[in-house]
Motif scaffolding. Structure first.
Motif, PDB file in Angstrom:
ATOM      1  N   ILE A  52       0.840  -1.196   0.000  1.00  0.00           N
ATOM      2  CA  ILE A  52       0.000   0.000   0.000  1.00  0.00           C
ATOM      3  C   ILE A  52       0.876   1.248   0.000  1.00  0.00           C
ATOM      4  O   ILE A  52       1.838   1.362   0.767  1.00  0.00           O
ATOM      5  N   TYR A  53       0.574   2.168  -0.914  1.00  0.00           N
ATOM      6  CA  TYR A  53       1.271   3.450  -0.974  1.00  0.00           C
ATOM      7  C   TYR A  53       0.622   4.400   0.027  1.00  0.00           C
ATOM      8  O   TYR A  53      -0.589   4.641  -0.016  1.00  0.00           O
ATOM      9  N   LEU A  54       1.418   4.920   0.922  1.00  0.00           N
ATOM     10  CA  LEU A  54       0.943   5.851   1.944  1.00  0.00           C
ATOM     11  C   LEU A  54       1.418   7.248   1.580  1.00  0.00           C
ATOM     12  O   LEU A  54       2.623   7.497   1.480  1.00  0.00           O
ATOM     13  N   TYR A  55       0.483   8.181   1.379  1.00  0.00           N
ATOM     14  CA  TYR A  55       0.859   9.521   0.951  1.00  0.00           C
ATOM     15  C   TYR A  55      -0.076  10.557   1.569  1.00  0.00           C
ATOM     16  O   TYR A  55      -1.104  10.233   2.167  1.00  0.00           O
ATOM     17  N   PHE A  76      -5.390  -0.658  10.266  1.00  0.00           N
ATOM     18  CA  PHE A  76      -5.664  -0.787   8.836  1.00  0.00           C
ATOM     19  C   PHE A  76      -4.376  -1.053   8.060  1.00  0.00           C
ATOM     20  O   PHE A  76      -4.306  -1.963   7.217  1.00  0.00           O
ATOM     21  N   LEU A  77      -3.327  -0.288   8.346  1.00  0.00           N
ATOM     22  CA  LEU A  77      -2.064  -0.447   7.625  1.00  0.00           C
ATOM     23  C   LEU A  77      -1.404  -1.788   7.904  1.00  0.00           C
ATOM     24  O   LEU A  77      -0.685  -2.329   7.054  1.00  0.00           O
ATOM     25  N   PHE A  84      -1.396  -5.000   5.509  1.00  0.00           N
ATOM     26  CA  PHE A  84      -0.616  -5.112   4.285  1.00  0.00           C
ATOM     27  C   PHE A  84       0.788  -5.635   4.580  1.00  0.00           C
ATOM     28  O   PHE A  84       1.313  -5.455   5.681  1.00  0.00           O
ATOM     29  N   ASP A  85       1.375  -6.276   3.590  1.00  0.00           N
ATOM     30  CA  ASP A  85       2.720  -6.827   3.763  1.00  0.00           C
ATOM     31  C   ASP A  85       3.766  -5.725   3.890  1.00  0.00           C
ATOM     32  O   ASP A  85       4.764  -5.885   4.602  1.00  0.00           O
ATOM     33  N   ILE A  86       3.560  -4.622   3.189  1.00  0.00           N
ATOM     34  CA  ILE A  86       4.534  -3.538   3.223  1.00  0.00           C
ATOM     35  C   ILE A  86       3.839  -2.219   2.918  1.00  0.00           C
ATOM     36  O   ILE A  86       2.955  -2.152   2.058  1.00  0.00           O
ATOM     37  N   VAL A  87       4.234  -1.187   3.628  1.00  0.00           N
ATOM     38  CA  VAL A  87       3.786   0.179   3.349  1.00  0.00           C
ATOM     39  C   VAL A  87       4.896   0.864   2.567  1.00  0.00           C
ATOM     40  O   VAL A  87       6.020   0.995   3.061  1.00  0.00           O
ATOM     41  N   PHE A  88       4.595   1.274   1.340  1.00  0.00           N
ATOM     42  CA  PHE A  88       5.556   2.056   0.573  1.00  0.00           C
ATOM     43  C   PHE A  88       5.329   3.505   0.980  1.00  0.00           C
ATOM     44  O   PHE A  88       4.347   4.139   0.600  1.00  0.00           O
ATOM     45  N   ASN A  89       6.255   4.000   1.776  1.00  0.00           N
ATOM     46  CA  ASN A  89       6.065   5.280   2.448  1.00  0.00           C
ATOM     47  C   ASN A  89       6.509   6.454   1.580  1.00  0.00           C
ATOM     48  O   ASN A  89       7.704   6.685   1.396  1.00  0.00           O
ATOM     49  N   VAL A  90       5.539   7.177   1.052  1.00  0.00           N
ATOM     50  CA  VAL A  90       5.808   8.419   0.334  1.00  0.00           C
ATOM     51  C   VAL A  90       5.006   9.539   0.983  1.00  0.00           C
ATOM     52  O   VAL A  90       4.522  10.462   0.313  1.00  0.00           O
ATOM     53  N   CYS A  91       4.888   9.464   2.301  1.00  0.00           N
ATOM     54  CA  CYS A  91       4.160  10.468   3.067  1.00  0.00           C
ATOM     55  C   CYS A  91       5.173  11.451   3.662  1.00  0.00           C
ATOM     56  O   CYS A  91       5.943  11.082   4.558  1.00  0.00           O
ATOM     57  N   TYR A  92       5.159  12.678   3.168  1.00  0.00           N
ATOM     58  CA  TYR A  92       6.164  13.665   3.552  1.00  0.00           C
ATOM     59  C   TYR A  92       5.716  14.559   4.706  1.00  0.00           C
ATOM     60  O   TYR A  92       6.382  15.527   5.033  1.00  0.00           O
ATOM     61  N   GLY A  93       4.605  14.204   5.308  1.00  0.00           N
ATOM     62  CA  GLY A  93       4.131  14.963   6.451  1.00  0.00           C
ATOM     63  C   GLY A  93       2.621  15.018   6.473  1.00  0.00           C
ATOM     64  O   GLY A  93       1.936  14.578   5.541  1.00  0.00           O
ATOM     65  N   PHE A  94       2.109  15.569   7.578  1.00  0.00           N
ATOM     66  CA  PHE A  94       0.660  15.696   7.731  1.00  0.00           C
ATOM     67  C   PHE A  94       0.401  16.848   8.688  1.00  0.00           C
ATOM     68  O   PHE A  94       0.818  16.808   9.846  1.00  0.00           O
ATOM     69  N   GLY A  95      -0.244  17.892   8.179  1.00  0.00           N
ATOM     70  CA  GLY A  95      -0.430  19.067   9.023  1.00  0.00           C
ATOM     71  C   GLY A  95       0.908  19.686   9.364  1.00  0.00           C
ATOM     72  O   GLY A  95       1.707  19.998   8.486  1.00  0.00           O
ATOM     73  N   ASP A  96       1.160  19.838  10.659  1.00  0.00           N
ATOM     74  CA  ASP A  96       2.435  20.411  11.109  1.00  0.00           C
ATOM     75  C   ASP A  96       3.509  19.361  11.344  1.00  0.00           C
ATOM     76  O   ASP A  96       4.642  19.704  11.700  1.00  0.00           O
ATOM     77  N   GLU A  97       3.182  18.102  11.164  1.00  0.00           N
ATOM     78  CA  GLU A  97       4.129  17.013  11.415  1.00  0.00           C
ATOM     79  C   GLU A  97       4.913  16.686  10.149  1.00  0.00           C
ATOM     80  O   GLU A  97       4.349  16.637   9.053  1.00  0.00           O
ATOM     81  N   GLY A  98       6.221  16.441  10.311  1.00  0.00           N
ATOM     82  CA  GLY A  98       7.077  16.156   9.170  1.00  0.00           C
ATOM     83  C   GLY A  98       7.169  14.677   8.857  1.00  0.00           C
ATOM     84  O   GLY A  98       6.573  13.835   9.535  1.00  0.00           O
ATOM     85  N   GLN A  99       7.960  14.352   7.823  1.00  0.00           N
ATOM     86  CA  GLN A  99       8.071  12.959   7.392  1.00  0.00           C
ATOM     87  C   GLN A  99       8.676  12.072   8.476  1.00  0.00           C
ATOM     88  O   GLN A  99       8.311  10.899   8.596  1.00  0.00           O
ATOM     89  N   HIS A 100       9.599  12.628   9.279  1.00  0.00           N
ATOM     90  CA  HIS A 100      10.196  11.823  10.342  1.00  0.00           C
ATOM     91  C   HIS A 100       9.179  11.511  11.439  1.00  0.00           C
ATOM     92  O   HIS A 100       9.263  10.470  12.092  1.00  0.00           O
ATOM     93  N   ASP A 101       8.193  12.409  11.633  1.00  0.00           N
ATOM     94  CA  ASP A 101       7.143  12.138  12.612  1.00  0.00           C
ATOM     95  C   ASP A 101       6.238  11.005  12.136  1.00  0.00           C
ATOM     96  O   ASP A 101       5.771  10.176  12.941  1.00  0.00           O
TER      97      ASP A 101
END
Length: 315
Positions: A7-10, A55-56, A59-76
């Motif tokens: 699953i692609y997470l973005y 939910f996540l 899946f066998d693997i999360v392909f992480n292309v989520c660069y942030g959400f709101g005020d939270e960054g990709q490392h969060d």
């Protein structure tokens, strides 16, 4: 062979702190580039909830292309995934945090014999031997909120109003960006050919992006082979020193014949117009091939952990 569920997470650009290039066309390209042994799904990041984590985990693997959400960054985002035991493709939280922290970059680079511009306290700028400086957010990225100034006109008020700015000498010279991806066998990492970031005129002050005028992507530059190889070797040393996984992209300046590491992007954007896919495509490496290598590398790393080997046994 059993097809794995990926699953692609973005997050849409409007939901990310730095407005990365994630659009409908980007996600459609991800789906079309999925290796055949994986069945792809897509989800938008909806929040730091236990329901979403469960939910996540389906899946066998999360392909992480989520660069942030709101005020939270990709490392969060990565920290939340790891706290919930969700397997994903990006570098781990500690590696990302260390790479984003420009205050400690000189120490990391020094350990592997790589140069990076010195950090100069604001109180010492007026007495420094340098005449031009650049101020950057300590944890910033994407060349935003940077400020170039001369010793004769130090913008004290602006610098004091901004959160955690670091000041470095502005290095005149040529700027390049170097992508890192797994090799074909996913047994180690390789550098893609350096791409030059060149101003669209003869100005001395420029930064990738639009803040100090337009820049151009130059694939076929005249950098000599020896300097090019040295640059790639330095970038790889830093990639390994930070313990990065999957891919990375490093900005470099060549000034007075010396190579300096400027910044490390632990999750390069994968939109077709972005640097890393653009460079790889011109080397005959498709986005699907990049995905295949990243996923294969992750599988091999898991096998190493299961066998109780150390990293040196793997690479």
């Amino acid at each position: 062979m059993t097809t794995k569920r990926l699953i692609y997470l973005y997050s849409d650009s409007s939901f990310t702190p730095w407005k990365e290039n994630i659009f409908a066309r980007t996600v459609a390209n991800f789906l079309a580039s999925t290796p055949e042994e994986y069945y792809p799904y897509v989800t938008h990041f909806v929040g730091f909830t236990s329901e979403f984590a469960n939910f996540l985990k389906q899946f066998d693997i999360v392909f992480n292309v989520c660069y942030g959400f709101g005020d939270e960054g990709q490392h969060d985002i990565v920290r939340w995934l790891e706290d919930n035991g969700i397997k994903h493709t990006a570098s781990n939280y500690q590696s990302q945090l260390l790479a984003k922290d420009k205050l400690h970059l000189p120490e990391v680079c020094a350990k592997v014999g790589v140069a990076t511009p010195a950090i100069i306290p604001l109180s010492e700028v007026s007495t420094s031997d340098f005449t031009r400086f650049i101020a950057k957010p300590r944890f910033g990225s994407l060349h935003q909120n940077m400020l170039v100034f001369d010793k004769e006109n130090i913008p004290y008020q602006q610098l004091l109003e901004k959160d955690e700015m670091i000041i470095q000498p502005y290095l005149s010279g040529r700027e390049f960006t170097v992508g890192v991806i797994p090799n074909e066998e996913a047994s180690d990492y390789i550098c893609l050919n350096p791409l030059e970031i060149r101003p669209d005129d003869e100005r001395e002050i420029y930064i990738a992006g639009q803040q100090y005028g337009r820049t151009e992507k130059v694939l076929y530059h005249d950098l000599d082979a020896e300097t090019c190889q040295a640059m790639q070797e330095m970038v790889l040393r830093v990639h390994h020193a930070l313990g990065l996984r999957g891919m990375s992209r490093t900005d470099v300046r060549v000034s007075d014949g010396k190579i300096y590491i400027l910044d490390i992007n632990t999750m390069p954007n994968l939109d077709s117009n972005s640097f890393l896919p653009f460079i790889a495509q011109h080397q005959g490496i498709s986005l699907q091939e990049i995905f295949r290598r990243i996923l294969l590398r992750l599988e091999k790393e898991e096998q190493v952990r299961e066998r109780g080997l150390v990293a040196s046994d793997f690479i």
